[in-house]
Design a protein around this motif. Structure first.
Motif, short mmCIF file in Angstrom:
data_model
loop_
_atom_site.label_atom_id
_atom_site.label_comp_id
_atom_site.label_asym_id
_atom_site.label_seq_id
_atom_site.Cartn_x
_atom_site.Cartn_y
_atom_site.Cartn_z
N GLN A 133 0.82 -1.11 -0.14
CA GLN A 133 0.21 -0.14 -0.08
C GLN A 133 0.88 1.20 -0.05
O GLN A 133 0.35 2.35 0.14
CB GLN A 133 -1.03 0.13 1.28
N ARG A 134 2.18 0.99 -0.27
CA ARG A 134 3.24 2.02 -0.41
C ARG A 134 3.53 2.79 0.84
O ARG A 134 3.40 4.14 1.09
CB ARG A 134 2.79 3.08 -1.41
N TYR A 135 3.40 2.13 1.89
CA TYR A 135 3.59 2.60 3.28
C TYR A 135 5.09 2.66 3.48
O TYR A 135 5.89 1.50 3.83
CB TYR A 135 2.72 1.83 4.24
N ALA A 136 5.67 3.72 3.82
CA ALA A 136 7.06 4.00 3.81
C ALA A 136 7.76 3.12 4.87
O ALA A 136 8.82 2.68 4.71
CB ALA A 136 7.37 5.34 3.66
N GLU A 137 7.23 3.24 6.11
CA GLU A 137 7.99 2.55 7.32
C GLU A 137 7.99 1.17 7.03
O GLU A 137 8.82 0.43 7.25
CB GLU A 137 6.90 3.01 8.30
N ALA A 138 6.86 0.71 6.29
CA ALA A 138 6.84 -0.88 6.25
C ALA A 138 7.93 -1.16 5.10
O ALA A 138 8.59 -2.21 5.06
CB ALA A 138 5.58 -1.40 5.59
N GLN A 139 7.97 -0.42 4.22
CA GLN A 139 8.99 -0.74 3.12
C GLN A 139 10.43 -0.74 3.63
O GLN A 139 11.33 -1.37 3.23
CB GLN A 139 8.71 0.34 1.71
N TYR A 140 10.59 0.34 4.60
CA TYR A 140 11.89 0.65 5.01
C TYR A 140 12.10 -1.01 5.88
O TYR A 140 13.35 -1.45 5.87
CB TYR A 140 11.89 1.63 6.18
N GLN A 141 11.16 -1.32 6.48
CA GLN A 141 11.53 -2.67 7.32
C GLN A 141 11.77 -3.87 6.34
O GLN A 141 12.51 -4.67 6.90
CB GLN A 141 10.39 -2.96 8.14
N LEU A 142 11.24 -3.70 5.29
CA LEU A 142 11.69 -4.99 4.35
C LEU A 142 13.08 -4.93 4.00
O LEU A 142 13.84 -5.80 3.55
CB LEU A 142 10.72 -4.74 3.33
#
Length: 142
Positions: A133-142
């Motif tokens: 969903q393009r949620y930046a914090e989640a993308q960073y965690q990946l």
């Protein structure tokens, strides 16, 4: 953004711009959600939590997200990772990317207070759901 800052910002935005729960995509419990926002803006955290708990029980995703933050930091309630996880899960299962990310973090590190063991596989699932969903914090965690 720290959860407490988020809550202040949320209450302020809701009141200043007159945003109602339906305008931000909530389902069920709109009146309770708005009553909680007003109570929080007025400094009545106890009434805000009560209203948001009722809204979350009626399926209001925003209320569940806010309650997760409130319980995580203990803002007007006793701090409880267990309650935070409960409300984050309600919001996450309804597709809220912020809640999905918070659950990912709880699973990544585990929480004795929430009786939640570390689970990297589950953390990855939640991070991926939010990242899609393009949620930046989640993308960073990946």
């Amino acid at each position: 953004m720290q959860p407490n800052c988020f809550l202040r910002s949320l209450a302020t935005l809701l009141m200043v711009f007159g945003i109602s729960a339906p305008a931000i995509g909530q389902s069920g419990g709109e009146a309770e959600f708005n009553a909680g926002a007003q109570a929080y803006a007025d400094g009545d955290k106890e009434a805000a939590v009560a209203a948001w708990e009722e809204a979350a029980a009626e399926g209001n995703v925003g209320a569940a997200w806010v309650l997760g933050n409130i319980y995580e930091v203990g803002d007007g309630v006793a701090q409880s990772d267990g309650e935070a996880v409960h409300y984050y899960r309600l919001a996450a299962e309804a597709g809220h990317p912020g809640a999905q990310t918070r659950l990912g973090l709880y699973n990544k590190y585990g929480s004795d207070n929430a009786d939640l063991e570390r689970n990297d596989e589950k953390a990855l699932e939640w991070f991926e759901a939010a990242a899609l969903q393009r949620y930046a914090e989640a993308q960073y965690q990946l």
